[in-house]
Design an enzyme around this catalytic site. Structure first.
Site, PDB file in Angstrom:
ATOM      1  N   HIS A  20     -26.119  -1.618  31.935  1.00 37.66           N
ATOM      2  CA  HIS A  20     -26.349  -0.357  32.653  1.00 37.66           C
ATOM      3  C   HIS A  20     -25.861  -0.548  34.089  1.00 37.66           C
ATOM      4  O   HIS A  20     -26.388  -1.388  34.817  1.00 37.66           O
ATOM      5  CB  HIS A  20     -27.834   0.011  32.632  1.00 37.66           C
ATOM      6  CG  HIS A  20     -28.358   0.285  31.254  1.00 37.66           C
ATOM      7  ND1 HIS A  20     -28.248   1.508  30.652  1.00 37.66           N
ATOM      8  CD2 HIS A  20     -28.967  -0.529  30.348  1.00 37.66           C
ATOM      9  CE1 HIS A  20     -28.785   1.456  29.439  1.00 37.66           C
ATOM     10  NE2 HIS A  20     -29.216   0.225  29.215  1.00 37.66           N
ATOM     11  N   LEU A  21     -24.845   0.227  34.463  1.00 36.24           N
ATOM     12  CA  LEU A  21     -24.252   0.055  35.798  1.00 36.24           C
ATOM     13  C   LEU A  21     -24.764   1.077  36.818  1.00 36.24           C
ATOM     14  O   LEU A  21     -24.539   0.912  38.008  1.00 36.24           O
ATOM     15  CB  LEU A  21     -22.720   0.092  35.717  1.00 36.24           C
ATOM     16  CG  LEU A  21     -22.083  -1.128  35.038  1.00 36.24           C
ATOM     17  CD1 LEU A  21     -20.589  -0.933  34.860  1.00 36.24           C
ATOM     18  CD2 LEU A  21     -22.354  -2.416  35.826  1.00 36.24           C
ATOM     19  N   ASP A 112     -28.215   5.197  24.115  1.00 34.67           N
ATOM     20  CA  ASP A 112     -29.167   4.178  24.560  1.00 34.67           C
ATOM     21  C   ASP A 112     -30.077   4.660  25.695  1.00 34.67           C
ATOM     22  O   ASP A 112     -29.643   5.308  26.640  1.00 34.67           O
ATOM     23  CB  ASP A 112     -28.443   2.914  25.008  1.00 34.67           C
ATOM     24  CG  ASP A 112     -29.424   1.827  25.379  1.00 34.67           C
ATOM     25  OD1 ASP A 112     -30.286   1.514  24.546  1.00 34.67           O
ATOM     26  OD2 ASP A 112     -29.349   1.328  26.509  1.00 34.67           O
ATOM     27  N   HIS A 139     -30.046   2.573  19.692  1.00 33.04           N
ATOM     28  CA  HIS A 139     -31.308   2.144  20.313  1.00 33.04           C
ATOM     29  C   HIS A 139     -32.397   2.524  19.307  1.00 33.04           C
ATOM     30  O   HIS A 139     -32.819   3.672  19.262  1.00 33.04           O
ATOM     31  CB  HIS A 139     -31.451   2.883  21.652  1.00 33.04           C
ATOM     32  CG  HIS A 139     -32.812   2.842  22.277  1.00 33.04           C
ATOM     33  ND1 HIS A 139     -33.027   2.304  23.519  1.00 33.04           N
ATOM     34  CD2 HIS A 139     -33.998   3.298  21.852  1.00 33.04           C
ATOM     35  CE1 HIS A 139     -34.299   2.428  23.835  1.00 33.04           C
ATOM     36  NE2 HIS A 139     -34.929   3.031  22.848  1.00 33.04           N
ATOM     37  N   HIS A 192     -30.390  -4.383  21.263  1.00 29.57           N
ATOM     38  CA  HIS A 192     -31.638  -5.096  21.606  1.00 29.57           C
ATOM     39  C   HIS A 192     -32.659  -5.211  20.478  1.00 29.57           C
ATOM     40  O   HIS A 192     -33.787  -4.713  20.587  1.00 29.57           O
ATOM     41  CB  HIS A 192     -32.272  -4.510  22.867  1.00 29.57           C
ATOM     42  CG  HIS A 192     -32.353  -2.998  22.967  1.00 29.57           C
ATOM     43  ND1 HIS A 192     -32.792  -2.205  21.942  1.00 29.57           N
ATOM     44  CD2 HIS A 192     -32.066  -2.158  23.993  1.00 29.57           C
ATOM     45  CE1 HIS A 192     -32.781  -0.936  22.337  1.00 29.57           C
ATOM     46  NE2 HIS A 192     -32.328  -0.883  23.583  1.00 29.57           N
ATOM     47  N   ASP A 265     -28.480  -5.994  28.111  1.00 27.96           N
ATOM     48  CA  ASP A 265     -29.253  -4.795  28.459  1.00 27.96           C
ATOM     49  C   ASP A 265     -29.624  -4.834  29.938  1.00 27.96           C
ATOM     50  O   ASP A 265     -30.735  -4.440  30.334  1.00 27.96           O
ATOM     51  CB  ASP A 265     -30.501  -4.638  27.572  1.00 27.96           C
ATOM     52  CG  ASP A 265     -31.133  -3.254  27.690  1.00 27.96           C
ATOM     53  OD1 ASP A 265     -30.515  -2.356  28.292  1.00 27.96           O
ATOM     54  OD2 ASP A 265     -32.253  -3.090  27.193  1.00 27.96           O
TER      55      ASP A 265
END
Ligand code: NCD
Ligand code: ZN
Ligand code: ZN
Length: 397
Positions: A20-21, A112, A139, A192, A265
């Protein structure tokens, strides 16, 4: 550039399937620049950027913006993941083909942060990506089974008085999507994976030859729900930290290849979102700068780890899953030197203020970890040398 690699381990550049940016939208928590700098220091040369930015990456415009920011930063290739549904609302399918045809060449789609819980939407998305060998990354979380959930459902959640997130909420969706992927004849990837039961379902699916892949996060390989007893929101994450029996099953599955890849993640959050009460804190943990060390630890420590398995799970297989080549490149770009050099004899202590991420929410603060990233090379150019970021502004200006 001359590097003395005596005694170091050479790995293909690591590839993260799940980052996640936060750009666009939450640049106070992370930017493409800071996140890819964290990636480079973690040994990564490519990261797949999750779609839950603000605005959501559900159009060609947003995925091209994220891709271009990655190119301009010059620290790691950024492969944007497109949203499955418009606005991550879980209702209307986004234009996956438009994102695929854009400059960003999106092949992987995910809602996600949310589960694609509507089976009809999931089926249609699987049918759609099948036409260009794309991939849905799920997810897995049946939302009706996790309403109000605050931590893993078990003996400890009762004792702490926090609403539980049961393992079956993850497993029910994984089982459903295995069947849907088989029915459609498409690939599905599970984000995940956190429970022993999920591992069993994935193992059974693979035995039947169904085209599923799965990732595990470093924090699920090392930490258990016991951390929640501190009520420190740094340990709040989706899916939640589980029990030691789950951790053991995940480690074995990773070693054996039932779980295909390690994915971070990496979920940076601004300070105010992680220093409030547990119930109001956002879920998610930093991961890029600690992932390699934690993986080595989980696979037996620096003296016992099989480095070829590390290369498979952290680099080659995630590159293949994402549709990148063995070096983490878009096949159309061609093969060039992407690699990282690890010193297996050194250890380091995680100090949040010394991380490259803007956010500080590492669950490993103060921990002494094995292995340091000495150098990372992206297309033959150093992004990290002697453990420090290089200046990339000249190369990419
Ligand atoms: C992620 C985030 O913060 O975007 N949070 C998390 O706890 N993992 C979303 C997600 O991966 O589900
Ligand atoms: Zn998720
Ligand atoms: Zn995520």
């Amino acid at each position: 550039t001359v590097v003395d690699a005596q005694g170091l381990v050479l790995l293909p550049g690591l590839v993260d399937l799940h980052t996640h940016l936060r750009e666009p939208g939450r640049e106070d928590a992370e930017t493409v620049l800071s996140g890819t700098q964290a990636a480079a220091r973690g040994g990564y040369t490519a990261v797949c950027a999750m779609a839950n930015s603000q605005p959501v990456a559900d159009t060609a415009g947003v995925v091209e913006q994220v891709w271009r920011l990655g190119q301009e930063a010059g620290y790691a290739d950024v492969q944007p993941i497109g949203a499955v549904s418009i606005g991550l609302q879980g209702e209307t399918m986004a234009e996956l083909g438009t994102m695929n045809a854009s400059k960003a060449h999106v092949r992987m789609f995910s809602d996600d942060g949310h589960c694609v819980s509507d089976p009809q939407l999931m089926r249609r998305a699987l049918e759609y990506v099948k036409t260009f060998d794309g991939l849905i990354a799920q997810h897995a979380e049946e939302p009706r089974l996790t309403q109000g959930a605050q931590m893993h459902e078990g003996e400890l959640s009762s004792r702490l008085g926090l609403a539980g997130w049961p393992a079956v909420a993850e497993e029910a969706i994984i089982a459903r999507d295995v069947l849907l992927a088989d029915y459609v004849g498409s690939r599905v990837h599970f984000c995940h994976v956190s429970t022993a039961g999920s591992v069993d379902i994935i193992a059974a699916a693979k035995r039947k030859g169904i085209n599923v892949t799965a990732e595990v996060c470093p924090h699920h390989l090392l930490l258990t729900d016991e951390r929640v007893a501190s009520y420190d929101p740094v340990f709040k994450v989706n899916p939640p930290l589980r029990e030691s029996s789950d951790v053991a099953a995940l480690r074995t599955a990773l070693a054996e290849g039932i779980i295909d890849a390690v994915a971070t993640d990496h979920a940076p959050h601004a300070e105010q979102d992680k220093t409030c009460e547990w119930a109001h804190a956002r879920p998610g943990m930093l991961g890029l700068e600690t992932a390699l060390s934690i993986t080595v630890e989980a696979l037996g420590g620096p003296d016992n780890v099989d480095w070829d398995i590390v290369a498979e799970r952290c680099s080659r297989t995630p590159a293949r899953i994402a549709g990148l080549d063995d070096h983490g490149h878009d096949p159309e770009v061609g093969q060039q030197a992407n690699f990282t050099l690890i010193d297996p004899t050194t250890t380091w202590t995680v100090v949040p203020d010394e991380l490259s991420s803007i956010a500080r929410n590492t669950p490993f603060a103060g921990l002494n970890l094995p292995c340091t990233v000495q150098a990372t090379f992206l297309r033959g150019e150093a992004t990290v040398l002697d453990g420090k970021l290089t200046d990339r502004s000249q190369e990419t200006a």
